[in-house]
Design an enzyme around this catalytic site. Structure first.
Site, short mmCIF file in Angstrom:
data_model
loop_
_atom_site.label_atom_id
_atom_site.label_comp_id
_atom_site.label_asym_id
_atom_site.label_seq_id
_atom_site.Cartn_x
_atom_site.Cartn_y
_atom_site.Cartn_z
N CYS A 155 -8.35 69.62 39.57
CA CYS A 155 -7.14 70.37 39.92
C CYS A 155 -7.57 71.72 40.51
O CYS A 155 -7.91 72.65 39.78
CB CYS A 155 -6.26 70.58 38.70
SG CYS A 155 -4.75 71.52 39.07
N CYS A 158 -5.58 74.80 39.29
CA CYS A 158 -5.92 75.13 37.90
C CYS A 158 -7.31 75.74 37.80
O CYS A 158 -7.53 76.70 37.06
CB CYS A 158 -5.82 73.89 37.02
SG CYS A 158 -4.16 73.17 36.94
#
Length: 193
Positions: A155, A158
């Site tokens: 991700c 993230c």
């Protein structure tokens, strides 16, 4: 005829506390290949020779990757090893909860990033994250675990967010680097067990 495990394989399994009598077909198919010797050295280094992570922190980070990858025998063995290094039940529980939360967030925020539509980006996620407010392991280490799991799950949003946060909480780039290297090596090891 039962094949015997090479000394390298036995050493690898012992390093992470896995049952040396159990069968690991992918690992065993490599015999005593040079790669396994490299893997043993790499795994030993990330678990035992980190200058910026304690042994307990290394084991807890490895545990988070094992949980993320649903590798229960490794989860069990790393839990035992982490407890031997002083990890409490509350700290182990927090690693499990953090990993679950990050798996949730990684799916959600990867979707937002991939699609890049205003509606999805502006709508509140509605995902409770109270565990992040006052973590047992402290904000810096909680963010470091979050970063490692996010890196394994791919991700980008993230990873960038947690890398920024962990640095703001006092971690050095060297500490971040070692945590990510550990996550990568443990993930690679898991592919063979």
């Amino acid at each position: 005829m039962i094949a015997t495990k090479s000394d390298t394989i036995l050493s690898l399994l012992t390093l992470v506390g896995l049952d040396t009598e159990a069968s690991y077909p992918a690992l065993e198919s490599l015999g005593d290949a040079r790669y396994l010797r490299d893997l043993k050295i790499n795994l030993g280094n990330v678990l035992n020779n980190n200058q910026n992570l304690s042994k307990k922190e290394s084991l807890l980070l490895a545990l988070s990757i094992a949980v993320n990858e649903k590798q229960q025998p490794l989860v069990d063995s790393l839990t035992t090893l982490a407890k031997a290094e002083g990890a409490t039940d509350a700290e182990i529980a927090e690693i499990l909860a953090c990993t679950s939360l990050l798996s949730t967030n990684n799916v959600f925020y990867r979707f937002r990033h991939f699609v890049e539509k205003d509606y999805y980006n502006q709508t509140q996620p509605g995902i409770r994250m109270s565990i992040m407010m006052n973590p047992v392991l402290g904000k810096e280490f909680f963010e470091l675990v979050s970063l490692a799991v996010s890196a394994v799950n791919g991700c980008e949003l993230c990873v960038k967010s947690h890398e920024d946060s962990v640095l703001k909480h006092g971690a050095s780039e060297a500490r971040v680097f070692e945590a990510i290297r550990l996550a990568a090596v443990v993930k690679g090891f898991i592919t063979l067990i």
